[in-house]
Write a protein that holds these residues in place. Sequence first.
Motif, short mmCIF file in Angstrom:
data_model
loop_
_atom_site.label_atom_id
_atom_site.label_comp_id
_atom_site.label_asym_id
_atom_site.label_seq_id
_atom_site.Cartn_x
_atom_site.Cartn_y
_atom_site.Cartn_z
N MET A 647 0.82 -1.21 0.00
CA MET A 647 0.00 0.00 0.00
C MET A 647 0.86 1.26 0.00
SD MET A 647 -3.20 -0.71 -0.15
CE MET A 647 -4.37 -2.05 0.12
N ARG A 648 2.01 1.19 0.68
CA ARG A 648 2.86 2.38 0.78
C ARG A 648 3.81 2.50 -0.41
NH1 ARG A 648 3.96 4.27 6.38
NH2 ARG A 648 2.28 3.47 7.70
N GLY A 649 3.73 1.56 -1.35
CA GLY A 649 4.54 1.65 -2.55
C GLY A 649 5.87 0.95 -2.47
N HIS A 650 6.15 0.24 -1.33
CA HIS A 650 7.41 -0.48 -1.19
C HIS A 650 7.23 -1.88 -1.78
CE1 HIS A 650 8.57 2.82 1.38
NE2 HIS A 650 7.59 2.55 2.24
N VAL A 651 6.96 -1.89 -3.10
CA VAL A 651 6.56 -3.13 -3.76
C VAL A 651 7.73 -4.11 -3.82
CG1 VAL A 651 5.61 -4.13 -5.85
CG2 VAL A 651 4.86 -1.85 -5.10
N GLU A 652 8.92 -3.63 -4.21
CA GLU A 652 10.06 -4.52 -4.34
C GLU A 652 10.42 -5.16 -3.00
OE1 GLU A 652 11.28 -5.41 -7.13
OE2 GLU A 652 9.98 -4.03 -8.24
N GLU A 653 10.34 -4.39 -1.94
CA GLU A 653 10.62 -4.94 -0.61
C GLU A 653 9.58 -5.98 -0.23
OE1 GLU A 653 11.30 -3.37 4.00
OE2 GLU A 653 11.17 -1.93 2.34
N ALA A 654 8.31 -5.69 -0.54
CA ALA A 654 7.25 -6.66 -0.23
C ALA A 654 7.44 -7.95 -1.03
CB ALA A 654 5.89 -6.04 -0.54
N LEU A 655 7.80 -7.82 -2.32
CA LEU A 655 8.01 -9.00 -3.14
C LEU A 655 9.20 -9.82 -2.62
CD1 LEU A 655 7.43 -7.53 -6.71
CD2 LEU A 655 5.83 -8.81 -5.28
N GLY A 656 10.25 -9.12 -2.13
CA GLY A 656 11.38 -9.83 -1.54
C GLY A 656 10.98 -10.62 -0.30
N ARG A 657 10.11 -10.03 0.54
CA ARG A 657 9.66 -10.75 1.73
C ARG A 657 8.80 -11.95 1.36
NH1 ARG A 657 13.19 -7.94 2.73
NH2 ARG A 657 13.25 -6.16 4.15
N ILE A 658 7.96 -11.78 0.28
CA ILE A 658 7.13 -12.91 -0.17
C ILE A 658 8.02 -14.03 -0.69
CG2 ILE A 658 5.41 -13.60 -1.88
CD1 ILE A 658 4.26 -10.75 -1.68
N GLU A 659 9.06 -13.67 -1.44
CA GLU A 659 10.01 -14.67 -1.93
C GLU A 659 10.65 -15.43 -0.78
OE1 GLU A 659 12.10 -16.89 -4.67
OE2 GLU A 659 10.59 -15.36 -5.14
N LEU A 660 11.02 -14.69 0.29
CA LEU A 660 11.63 -15.31 1.46
C LEU A 660 10.65 -16.25 2.16
CD1 LEU A 660 14.33 -15.30 2.97
CD2 LEU A 660 13.47 -13.43 4.38
N GLU A 679 -9.11 -3.25 -4.34
CA GLU A 679 -10.12 -2.44 -3.69
C GLU A 679 -9.62 -1.03 -3.37
OE1 GLU A 679 -11.19 -4.69 -0.30
OE2 GLU A 679 -12.42 -6.15 -1.42
N LYS A 680 -8.32 -0.93 -3.09
CA LYS A 680 -7.76 0.39 -2.78
C LYS A 680 -7.31 1.14 -4.04
CE LYS A 680 -8.00 0.10 1.74
NZ LYS A 680 -8.78 1.05 2.56
N GLY A 681 -7.46 0.49 -5.19
CA GLY A 681 -7.09 1.16 -6.43
C GLY A 681 -5.60 1.24 -6.67
N LYS A 682 -4.83 0.36 -6.03
CA LYS A 682 -3.37 0.35 -6.19
C LYS A 682 -3.04 -0.53 -7.40
CE LYS A 682 -2.63 2.80 -2.48
NZ LYS A 682 -2.04 4.16 -2.54
#
Length: 783
Positions: A647-660, A679-682
């Motif tokens: 939501m805050r735009g830290h997409v690459e960091e989120a994807l890295g955590r998902i990969e982990l 739903e949030k339009g992101k």
Amino acid sequence: MRVISTTKPHILISGFYHPSLNLHRLFTSGTDPVPQTPKKDDPVDGNGDRTNEETRIGERPLRQKAAREAGEGVDVKIGMRKEDPAEGDGEREVGSRRARRGVREAEKVEDVIARMIASRAWTTRLQNSIRRLVPRFEKDVVYNVIDGAVNADHALRFFRWVERAGLFDHDKDTSLKMIERLGRAAKLNHARCIMLDMPGKGVEIDEDVFVVLIDSYGKEGIVQESVKLFQKMKELGVVRTGKSYDAFFKVIFRRGRYMMAKRYFNKMLEEGIEPTLHTYNIMLWGFFLCQRIETANRFYEDMRNRGIMPNVITYNTLINGYHRVKKIEEAEKVFFEMKERNIEPTVISYTTMIKGYSSVCKVDDAVRMFEEMKSYNIKPNATTYTTLLSGHCDAAKMTEAEKVLKEMVESHAAPKDNSIFVRLLYGQCKVGNLDAASHVLKAMIRLSIPTEAGHYGILIENFYKGKQYDRAVNLLDKVIEKELILRPESTLDMEASAYNPMIEYLCSNGHTAKAETLLRQLMKKGVQDPKAFNNLIQGHAKEGKPEAAFEMLKIMIKRGVKTQGNSFVLITKSFLKKGNPTDAKMALDTMIENGHAPDASLYRSVMESLFKDERVQTASRVLKTMLEKGVKENMDLFPKILEALLMRGHVEEALGRIELLIQSGIAPDIDSLLTALSEKGKAVAAVKLLDFALERDLTLDFSSYDKVLSTLLEAGKTLSAYSILCKITEKGGAADKRSCEDLIRTLTQEGNTKQADILSRMIMGGEKGRSSTKRAKQALLAA
């Protein structure tokens, strides 16, 4: 005449002149060296001098200036001597009366010189000051300066200077005194050089010089040099008498060379030197020291056969020697023989008997001897008391020891060896008499014996064991207040068994600040006790002072002190409780760096606190650390952190955590994340997340595709929707036909007819559509 200023020696003070001014007379005579012209009305004596007190007071500044010129600030008072601040009021009153009577006591010139040498650097200026003070050096002045110098170095400088400057020619007495000073200071090479230089100066070397050097080398353990000097006496023609033999026997007996002593004793007899009582006393002492009892007995019989009757020193030597080898019956026989010969035993005799009885656990006999000596009005000394106390401690008779200690205090007999008080403290504590143990400490104070941290530590430890916590804390307060731990002259340090329980007790009862003061004093003495540090850290953490606890933790790490994981946990929780999640995370990282493994609940607490404080990225880093350490419990916060990152735009960091998470065997709920983003339009975050899922062939719900496509269409990102739909079709997935038709219509309206046509054929044409996947990708790139 001009006088050189003391504060600025290069400046001459004019106007300070009188023909009769004599600085030597100022310090050695009681008369006034500075005559004054009397006033008309002043009463004068027969010589024309002023006699009233006001005249003497007026002359005082002039004399003091002369004294400063001579002694660099030495306080020479006219009318009264310099008072010691420690003297009583009565002495000061006497000094005042003397001042009123005009009685003057000048300081001796040799004392002034010794003080000048001690307080100033040895320079030409100092030498000139001494010359002005003493125009002519007499033998008694030189001798007294050498004898009264603060240390041997000062005496040696003065000794060589007066000779080189031609002020005085040393004779046998001054040379011998200098050799004695150097011998006591263990500066034996200098002493030997002075002795060897004596013949060249016309000074005869006699036996006394060799006796001093032989004894000095012996005390330093250099026996071979003592032997060489003793043999050199004959080479130099110095006659050896019983005096030099006695000194030589002492030296070789100290090193256990009893056979050499026997040979030289026979040689002494061959030279016609008759042994004296003193010689036999030394021989007996030496043989007993080397535990040669039979030889000592033979020498004792030889002494008696020569008609030399033993004195009290002989008997004391025999008693001590027999006690040394545990022959108590023989010592008793000697003691009774001494009485039969009407030789009164001394305090040394009785003390030796008491020591002997105590050494074989015959404390009752030792007490009997103690009472007997008092009945003969022989006053026990400090050694007597300590010997008897030691015997009582060995026999665990602490009640009797308490009585002897009380008598010792009343007699003001302070021992030289303070170790007996440590034994008394341990002994009284061992039998559980803590009141008597505290009286031991009071006795030390009354006898002016310095109490050290170790003495207090013994009491503190046992008060704590006896659950008398208030008394233990009171004693600890005195230790901290007086800074006993930091005293450089201290020889008995506080043990860990004393301070560790107290630090733990203080930290558990809200007195962590006092415990820290104690620990910091111990740290200055080099103490690095892990238990003390960890107790203090836990105390600060429990009191809600995590900053202080963390500071102590940093000190531990810096000094290499072993840490405990529980300390880190308490600091972290204390930071969390105080509302400082960032500091809590820092403490958590430090815990991991030092090899401690936090549990899952601590990780979760830190992540939750950071998340609530809207520090999502920091919480994400904690999540990353947690997964890298293999912790997989308490996973309920993971979806919230991932959603917040997206939501805050830290997409690459989120994807890295998902990969982990995937690598750790944990399947994240991508559908719920896509739904939330849609739903949030992101749209951008949703597209990247969907791309991530498609690339890794993650199983997704068809509704998630539709939601992402709808979001992209609503955001006007038709080409992105076209790209996603192509990827879905390529992976064998299917989208809602209505959404596809809406996308085709939108592409046509925007002029992207080629992409609309390809998409239409992909969806409607089946195999044909699938075969045209490559053309669809090319069209996508072209668009």
